[in-house]
Design an enzyme around this catalytic site. Structure first.
Site, mmCIF file in Angstrom:
data_model
loop_
_atom_site.group_PDB
_atom_site.id
_atom_site.type_symbol
_atom_site.label_atom_id
_atom_site.label_comp_id
_atom_site.label_asym_id
_atom_site.label_seq_id
_atom_site.Cartn_x
_atom_site.Cartn_y
_atom_site.Cartn_z
ATOM 1 N N GLU A 192 1.318 -1.009 -0.537
ATOM 2 C CA GLU A 192 -0.042 0.389 0.113
ATOM 3 C C GLU A 192 1.007 1.031 -0.132
ATOM 4 O OE1 GLU A 192 -2.514 -0.511 3.445
ATOM 5 O OE2 GLU A 192 -4.184 -0.926 1.695
ATOM 6 N N ARG A 243 5.956 -7.614 7.957
ATOM 7 C CA ARG A 243 4.051 -7.926 8.135
ATOM 8 C C ARG A 243 3.868 -8.771 6.828
ATOM 9 N NH1 ARG A 243 0.484 -3.893 7.665
ATOM 10 N NH2 ARG A 243 -1.010 -4.974 8.963
ATOM 11 N N ASP A 253 -8.275 -8.980 3.971
ATOM 12 C CA ASP A 253 -8.282 -7.940 5.468
ATOM 13 C C ASP A 253 -9.109 -7.977 6.283
ATOM 14 O OD1 ASP A 253 -6.908 -5.432 6.313
ATOM 15 O OD2 ASP A 253 -7.291 -4.318 4.840
ATOM 16 N N GLU A 257 -12.454 -1.944 11.640
ATOM 17 C CA GLU A 257 -12.555 -1.170 10.082
ATOM 18 C C GLU A 257 -13.238 -1.754 9.009
ATOM 19 O OE1 GLU A 257 -8.880 -1.349 8.220
ATOM 20 O OE2 GLU A 257 -9.632 -1.014 6.419
ATOM 21 N N HIS A 281 -15.148 -7.738 1.568
ATOM 22 C CA HIS A 281 -15.298 -6.289 1.203
ATOM 23 C C HIS A 281 -16.423 -5.980 0.560
ATOM 24 C CE1 HIS A 281 -11.522 -3.341 1.004
ATOM 25 N NE2 HIS A 281 -10.735 -4.591 1.306
HETATM 26 C C1 GCV Z 1 -1.937 0.120 8.212
HETATM 27 C C2 GCV Z 1 -5.847 -1.766 5.653
HETATM 28 C C3 GCV Z 1 -6.337 -0.972 5.782
HETATM 29 C C4 GCV Z 1 -5.141 -0.084 5.907
HETATM 30 C C5 GCV Z 1 -4.362 -0.648 7.278
HETATM 31 C C6 GCV Z 1 -3.282 -1.824 6.616
HETATM 32 C C7 GCV Z 1 -2.775 -2.339 6.776
HETATM 33 O O1 GCV Z 1 -5.861 -1.601 4.022
HETATM 34 O O2 GCV Z 1 -7.292 -0.027 5.505
HETATM 35 O O3 GCV Z 1 -5.396 1.043 7.427
HETATM 36 O O4 GCV Z 1 -2.632 0.651 6.945
HETATM 37 O O5 GCV Z 1 -4.960 -2.203 5.902
HETATM 38 O O6 GCV Z 1 -2.602 -3.696 7.969
HETATM 39 O O7 GCV Z 1 -1.057 -1.904 6.577
#
Ligand code: GCV
Length: 714
Positions: free
Chosen positions: A305, A338, A379, A407, A535
Site C-alpha cells: 500500500e 508483515r 483484510d 475497521e 469487502h
Molecule cells: C495500516 C488495510 C487498512 C489500512 C491499514 C492496512 C494494513 O488496508 O485499510 O488502513 O494500514 O490494512 O494493515 O497495513
C-alpha cells in the site's frame, strides 16, 4: 429538609444509578456483597508478606491493595482474627520452607509463568504467589485478583500457568499527530507533544490493564510509519514510555519506516544491501538500545500500500528483514516483518499474493525474524477462511495479527465479541501435518517446534474515557490478551471472566449478556457479509455498505471485484476453474473448499461463483437464503437490544445508557446494511425478497447517495 437531601444524595450514590464511566475496564474491584465469601477472603489475605523490593513487586503490592480496598471491608485487617498468610515473591527470594511446598512445579514454568498454591506450614494456612521472575509474580497477582473478582474459592489453590506464546503485543496504528488509523475511540493516548516530561497517569492504567491479561509488548506507532519516531527528539519520548511500562513487564517496539535512512539519515538510498544503509541501521539500533536497553524491536510494513521496502531496490523481503535483524541481533531485538502485501502490478487474485510472495522464502529469514500474518488473506473481514500461509511455512516463525479495532466491523459503534472470531481462526485445521494441525499449534510453535512465537492485536484504544469508544468492546482487548496468553481458551470462558470482572457476578446478568456476546459475531457477519461475501464496505472509511463501488483506480479496491454479482450468480471463484487460490491450502482443505456441495456454507461465496437458483442444504435457493441471512442478522441485533434492556436492573446507569444507545444505532445500521445490499444484489438476481424479509423503506439510489466525508479513522 437538609437531612432529607443528604439522604437522597446518599441513596443515589449507593444505588445502581451511581455513574460508572467504564474507565476502570475489567479492574473494577467491586465490593463483594456475599458476606460469607467476603469474610473468608478477608481471613485468607489478612496477613500479606512479600519478598523482594523491585519496582515490579511494588506495583504487584499496590495492585493487591487496590483490589482489597475495593472488594473487602475497609477495616478487614483489624476485623479478622485469622493467622493465615498470603505470600508474594520471586522464587529466588522465598525461603526453602516455602519453595519446598512447591515440588517440581517450577521446572514446568517459563520465566513468565506463575504458581498460586495453598498449603499449611507451621500450623498456618498459607497461599503463595510466585514464579521465576518478578513479572511472573505480577501475573500471578492479577490471576489471584481475578479469582476474587469472579467470587471463586481461594481454598486448596494449586495453579501453575505459563503463557503459551512469547510475544503478546498490541499494535497501535497511532500517528505522531495523535490521529489513529482505523481508530474509533478518539485520539491516540500517546501525547507525543508533551512527552517526555508530561507523563499522563493514564499510561500507568494502560500498563496495568495490559499486564492484567498478560500483554508484554506494545508497538507504539502506525505501520504506515513516520521516520521521525526514530530521531533523538522522539526516542526520548519513547524512552519515557518504556520506563513507565517496564515494571509491568511491557516492552516497547517501534515501526521502522524502510526509507528512514534517506528521510532522517541523509543517505541517498535505503537499499538493504548497501553498506552505508546497513551501518545506519546498526548505529540506529545501538542508539535506541543505549536509551532503552530492553527495547523489543521493529515492526515493518514494506512494499505494501505504498510503503517503501526492499523491492524498491530490486531486493526482496528476506534481504530487508535480515538486514534489520542483523542490526538488532546484538541487543536481542526482533523484527516482525508483515506479510500483508498485495501489489498494483500483480493482476492475480489479491487473496493469493502474500502466499506467493512469502512462501518461497521459507527457512531463509534470520532467527530473530518473525513474519506477521493477518488472520485471513484479504483484510480483517467479518469472516475469512484462515490465511493459507499458516499451513505453508514450517521453517519460518509466523506471528498472528488479529484486528481488535473494527475497521470493517461497524467501527466502535457495533457491539461484536471478537474472541469468537479469533477462536474460529485458531481452531481452523491447516492439515499441514495431517488432521489436528490447527492454526493455534502453528502460532504457539508446537506444530513445528518454532523458537519465536507471537500474537499481535491491532489496538482499539483511544483517549475516550472508556478507552474503546463502547464499553462492550473492552471485551475484545481483554479477550485478545487472554488468547495471546493461551490460544486454547474458549470464547465462552473469556466472555464469562470479562463480564464478572467488568459488570457483575449476578448470573441473571451474566447468562443473557454472555449469550448476546457470543451470538453477536455471527449477527454482524449475517447483516454485513453472509455466506462468504467480503469487502463490500463503502470506500475509504469502510463505514457502511458499498457493494456498488466500482470506480477506484486499483481493481482490488472495488467491492465489485470481490462479490462478482451478475445475472448468473454471485461470489468469487477461487477453485481451479477460477483463481485457484484453494491450491494454497493442504489437499484436504483444498478439496473441501473446492467442492461446491462440501464447502462450508459460511464460506460459499468466498470460494465459488454460485448460481442464484443453487439449492443450499436447507432447501432454500441461494438468493432466498442470502436474503434470509441478512434478515437473521437484523433480528439478532433486535434481540441484543432487548436483552440489554432486560438487564437494566443489574447495570449502572451510565454504562447501561451508553450501550443502549449504541445497540440502537447498530440495529438501525444493520437494517441499512440489509436493505442496501439486498436492493443492490436484487438487480442481478431479479427475484423478489422471500417472505419474512422486511421490505426496504428506501431506494437503492438513496443508499448509494449517502456520503460520510468525516467518518473517523480514515
Ligand atoms: C495500516 C488495510 C487498512 C489500512 C491499514 C492496512 C494494513 O488496508 O485499510 O488502513 O494500514 O490494512 O494493515 O497495513
Amino acid at each position: 429538609m437538609y437531612k432529607g437531601k443528604i439522604l437522597i444524595i446518599l441513596c443515589l450514590i449507593c444505588s445502581k444509578g451511581f455513574a460508572n464511566d467504564g474507565y476502570k475496564l475489567w479492574l473494577q474491584y467491586d465490593y463483594i456483597k456475599n458476606e460469607t465469601l467476603r469474610l473468608d477472603y478477608q481471613a485468607d489475605v489478612k496477613n500479606l508478606v512479600h519478598f523482594g523490593d523491585t519496582e515490579t513487586i511494588k506495583v504487584a503490592l499496590k495492585e493487591l491493595e487496590l483490589g482489597f480496598a475495593g472488594m473487602l471491608d475497609s477495616n478487614y485487617k483489624s476485623q479478622s482474627k485469622s493467622n493465615s498468610v498470603l505470600i508474594l515473591g520471586n522464587r529466588a527470594n522465598l525461603s526453602k520452607d516455602i519453595t519446598g511446598q512447591l515440588g517440581n512445579t517450577f521446572t514446568k514454568l517459563t520465566d513468565e509463568g506463575f504458581i498460586i498454591k495453598s498449603f499449611t506450614l507451621k500450623g498456618k494456612s498459607q497461599i503463595v504467589i510466585t514464579g521465576k521472575s518478578d513479572v511472573a509474580v505480577l501475573y500471578g497477582v492479577y490471576h489471584f485478583l481475578r479469582l476474587m473478582q469472579m467470587n471463586s474459592s481461594l481454598k486448596n489453590l494449586n495453579i501453575a500457568e505459563s503463557p503459551k506464546i512469547d510475544f503478546r503485543l498490541l499494535n497501535h496504528w497511532d500517528n505522531l499527530d495523535r490521529t489513529v488509523e482505523r481508530g474509533y475511540a478518539g485520539f491516540s493516548i500517546w501525547d507525543w507533544h508533551r512527552l517526555p516530561d508530561y507523563k499522563d497517569p493514564r499510561y500507568i492504567d494502560y500498563a496495568r490493564a495490559n499486564a492484567s491479561i498478560g500483554i508484554n509488548g506494545t508497538v507504539l506507532t502506525n505501520v504506515n510509519a513516520n521516520a521521525l519516531i526514530l530521531t533523538p527528539q522522539y526516542l526520548d519520548k519513547v524512552e519515557a514510555l518504556a520506563t513507565i511500562f517496564r515494571p509491568y513487564g511491557i516492552k516497547v517496539y517501534l515501526t521502522a519506516r524502510f526509507s528512514a535512512p534517506i528521510e532522517i539519515g541523509g543517505l541517498e538510498t535505503a537499499d538493504p544491501l548497501d553498506a552505508a544503509v546497513i551501518k545506519w541501521w546498526k548505529e540506529k539500533a545501538d542508539e535506541i538500545y543505549a536509551k532503552i536497553p530492553d527495547f523489543g524491536g521493529f515492526l515493518v510494513k514494506a512494499n505494501s500500500e505504498g510503503q517503501p521496502g526492499p523491492q524498491n531496490y530490486g531486493r526482496n523481503h528476506v534481504d530487508g528483514a535480515n538486514m534489520l535483524a542483523e542490526a538488532l541481533k546484538p541487543h536481542n531485538g526482533i523484527v516482525m516483518w508483515r506479510a500483508f502485501v498485495y501489489s498494483e502490478h500483480d493482476v492475480s487474485d489479491r487473496a493469493k499474493q502474500a502466499y506467493s510472495e512469502f512462501v518461497p522464502y521459507d527457512g531463509q529469514f534470520k532467527d530473530n525474524v518473525i513474519v506477521q500474518v493477518k488472520n485471513g488473506a484479504i483484510d480483517f473481514q467479518p469472516r475469512e477462511p484462515f490465511h493459507p500461509m499458516f499451513g505453508a511455512m514450517p521453517k519460518t516463525p509466523l506471528m498472528m495479527e488479529f484486528q481488535i479495532t473494527q475497521e470493517y466491523l461497524g467501527q466502535s459503534t457495533h457491539s461484536i465479541f471478537l474472541p469468537k472470531q479469533y477462536e474460529e481462526v485458531l481452531e481452523s485445521d491447516t492439515y499441514r501435518k495431517g488432521k489436528g494441525s490447527t492454526v493455534a499449534k502453528v502460532i504457539d510453535g508446537s506444530l513445528d517446534n518454532k523458537k519465536l512465537t507471537g500474537m499481535a492485536g491491532v489496538s482499539n484504544i483511544g483517549n475516550d474515557i472508556n478507552w474503546t469508544g463502547n464499553p462492550m468492546l473492552q471485551a475484545n482487548w481483554y479477550g485478545f490478551g487472554r488468547l495471546a496468553w493461551n490460544p486454547y481458551l474458549s470464547a465462552d470462558d473469556i466472555a464469562d471472566e470479562w463480564l464478572h470482572c467488568t459488570f457483575s457476578n449476578d448470573e441473571k446478568f451474566i447468562q443473557p449478556v454472555k449469550d448476546m456476546m457470543l451470538k453477536s459475531t455471527e449477527a454482524v457477519v449475517n447483516y454485513m457479509t453472509p455466506l462468504g461475501l467480503h469487502h463490500i464496505m463503502a470506500t475509504g472509511h469502510h463505514y457502511g455498505p458499498g457493494p456498488w463501488v466500482s470506480d477506484l483506480s486499483r481493481p482490488e479496491w472495488n467491492p465489485v471485484y470481490y462479490h462478482k454479482a451478475d445475472s448468473l450468480g454471485i461470489g468469487f471463484d477461487r477453485t481451479p476453474t477460477g483463481s485457484n487460490a484453494t491450491a494454497q491450502y493442504a489437499p484436504e482443505v483444498a478439496t473441501t473448499f473446492n467442492n461446491l456441495d462440501n464447502c462450508p456454507e459460511e464460506l460459499l461465496l468466498w470460494f465459488h461463483h454460485v448460481s442464484w437458483a443453487y439449492k443450499l442444504k436447507n432447501g432454500n435457493t441461494l438468493w432466498n437464503n442470502l436474503a434470509l441471512k441478512y434478515q437473521e442478522g437484523v433480528d439478532e441485533v433486535a434481540t441484543m437490544v432487548n436483552t440489554w434492556n432486560n438487564v437494566k436492573p443489574y447495570v449502572d446507569e451510565e454504562r447501561f445508557n451508553d450501550v443502549n444507545m449504541l445497540l440502537n444505532i447498530q440495529y438501525k445500521e444493520a437494517k441499512w446494511w440489509r436493505d442496501a445490499c439486498l436492493l443492490y444484489f436484487q438487480q442481478y438476481s431479479k427475484q423478489p425478497l422471500p417472505e419474512n424479509v422486511e421490505k426496504p423503506t428506501e431506494t437503492l439510489e438513496h443508499f448509494e447517495a449517502l456520503n460520510f466525508p468525516f467518518a473517523p479513522g480514515n
